[in-house]
Enzyme design. Structure first.
Site, mmCIF file in Angstrom:
data_model
loop_
_atom_site.group_PDB
_atom_site.id
_atom_site.type_symbol
_atom_site.label_atom_id
_atom_site.label_comp_id
_atom_site.label_asym_id
_atom_site.label_seq_id
_atom_site.Cartn_x
_atom_site.Cartn_y
_atom_site.Cartn_z
ATOM 1 N N ARG A 1 0.834 -1.204 0.000
ATOM 2 C CA ARG A 1 0.000 0.000 0.000
ATOM 3 C C ARG A 1 0.871 1.256 0.000
ATOM 4 O O ARG A 1 0.548 2.245 -0.666
ATOM 5 C CB ARG A 1 -0.932 -0.028 1.213
ATOM 6 N N LYS B 1 -2.764 6.302 1.225
ATOM 7 C CA LYS B 1 -2.639 6.735 2.621
ATOM 8 C C LYS B 1 -1.693 7.930 2.669
ATOM 9 O O LYS B 1 -0.501 7.785 2.912
ATOM 10 C CB LYS B 1 -2.141 5.571 3.478
ATOM 11 N N GLU C 1 -16.557 5.805 3.538
ATOM 12 C CA GLU C 1 -15.916 5.362 4.777
ATOM 13 C C GLU C 1 -15.880 6.528 5.744
ATOM 14 O O GLU C 1 -16.405 7.597 5.459
ATOM 15 C CB GLU C 1 -14.516 4.814 4.493
HETATM 16 C C1 PLP Z 1 -5.423 3.588 7.489
HETATM 17 C C2 PLP Z 1 -6.829 3.839 7.080
HETATM 18 C C3 PLP Z 1 -7.835 2.861 7.237
HETATM 19 C C4 PLP Z 1 -7.606 1.561 7.936
HETATM 20 O O1 PLP Z 1 -6.687 0.729 7.294
HETATM 21 P P1 PLP Z 1 -6.014 -0.503 8.070
HETATM 22 O O2 PLP Z 1 -5.018 -1.012 7.087
HETATM 23 O O3 PLP Z 1 -7.077 -1.488 8.347
HETATM 24 O O4 PLP Z 1 -5.417 0.037 9.317
HETATM 25 C C5 PLP Z 1 -9.098 3.154 6.763
HETATM 26 N N1 PLP Z 1 -9.387 4.351 6.174
HETATM 27 C C6 PLP Z 1 -8.459 5.302 6.032
HETATM 28 C C7 PLP Z 1 -8.843 6.588 5.384
HETATM 29 C C8 PLP Z 1 -7.146 5.086 6.466
HETATM 30 O O5 PLP Z 1 -6.238 6.050 6.312
#
Ligand code: PLP
Length: 341
Positions: free
Chosen positions: A82, A184, A220
């Site tokens: 990622r 991210k 989300e």
């Molecule tokens: C990091 C993140 C998540 C959760 O991801 P994980 O890999 O399960 O920790 C969900 N949404 C956003 C916007 C994020 O930045």
């Protein structure tokens, strides 16, 4: 190894510097060997790409102690993948996956005294990140970068027990279609700060973002993916190109199918249909799943039948199964648990 004198059960989710962090620098088109260092401070140009144009990406994962006393982490290869996707989208160099996983190992080993003991509920949170470190004034990518992994012990997420969340449907948007919602990047968080503070001031725990294109579909929250459980026990999660691919959510969907025998659907979820679900939860590394008890859409309250006092039964089953795999109580799928020491 002697553990640090920390009251593990009382830790919150806050930064506490540990003894070592991993650092590697990209210069003249290549990464250096990298090293563990003790200095928690960074000195960079006042004109660094990260400071002027927010050229920075990050990851988050946990190291923890299993029931049988091993220190492990959960699927770090997916964090490396990622991070690669995030870097490519922001025109940053990729830190190679094998080196990423090796750096995770090194930094956890060096800070083993900060890895909370089994049973405390606490974990060592790892924050890999990368940023443009040399000066840019015209809008362009930096030419030098720093990759780091810092870690900090964090407390149990559900201190004092699980408490279902009250979330609101947000009036602001998180990520444009064909934008950067699926990586991210710090920039996705900078713009969410106003809205989360406002949500808290209005008595909500989180914001649920809709698709900005039509504002009719669920995406989300600011930092967690969403799962819903239907009344006939199907696990449903929204599908959209602007959702961040949560490793927890992807793992939960696999666990739902392979361990719990549940049907799983990744599809568009309409705002108009959420009153029909039986359970709702937010998924991410920190909590694994936080149950949502109530969703408020401009005064209209949608109360999940699972209620405001505990996790719904299916959510609970998924939570117990995934945490059972993580803690070594249940056999893990190949490659999920990476043993560090
Ligand atoms: C990091 C993140 C998540 C959760 O991801 P994980 O890999 O399960 O920790 C969900 N949404 C956003 C916007 C994020 O930045």
């Amino acid at each position: 190894m002697e553990k640090k004198d920390i009251n593990w059960g009382e830790l919150g989710f806050a930064y506490m510097p540990t003894d070592y962090r991993f650092v590697s620098n990209w210069k003249n088109g290549a990464w250096d060997d990298g090293a563990l260092i003790t200095d928690p401070n960074i000195v960079i140009s006042e004109c660094a790409g990260v400071l002027q144009y927010a050229q920075t990406v990050f990851e988050g994962l946990k190291a923890y102690t299993t029931e049988d006393g091993r220190i492990v982490c959960f699927r770090p290869d997916l964090n490396a993948d990622r991070l690669e996707a995030s870097c490519k989208r922001l025109q940053m160099p990729v830190f190679p996956k094998d080196r990423f996983v090796e750096a995770v190992r090194e930094v956890v080993k060096a800070n083993a005294a900060f890895v909370p003991p089994f049973g405390s509920g606490a974990t060592l949170y790892l924050r890999p990140y990368m940023f443009g470190s040399d000066a840019v004034i015209g809008v362009k990518p930096a030419t030098e970068y720093q990759f780091r992994i810092l870690c900090t012990p964090v407390g149990p997420y559900f201190k004092g027990g699980v408490k279902p969340l009250t979330v609101r449907i947000s009036d602001l948007d998180r990520a444009a279609p064909r934008g950067t919602g699926n990586i991210k990047a710090g920039l996705n968080y900078a713009m969410s700060l106003y809205n989360i503070v406002d949500a808290h001031n209005c008595g909500f725990d989180e914001n649920i973002y809709l698709d900005p294109g039509t504002r009719t579909k669920i995406e989300e929250t600011g930092g967690a993916n969403i799962i819903f459980i239907t009344k006939d026990n199907k696990v449903v999660t929204p599908k959209s190109d602007s959702i961040l691919p949560s490793i927890t959510r992807r793992s939960l969907l696999q666990v739902a199918q392979e361990y719990c025998g549940l049907e799983v659907e990744e599809r568009e979820v309409e705002l108009a249909e959420i009153g029909e679900f039986a359970e709702c939860g937010l998924c991410g590394t920190a909590a694994v799943i936080s149950p949502v008890g109530k969703i408020v859409d401009h005064g209209k309250e949608i109360c999940m039948p699972a209620g405001m006092t505990e996790m719904g039964p299916v959510t609970k089953k998924l939570y117990d199964t995934l945490t059972g795999i993580q803690m070594g109580r249940l056999p893990a799928p190949e490659g999920w648990i990476v043993e560090i020491m």
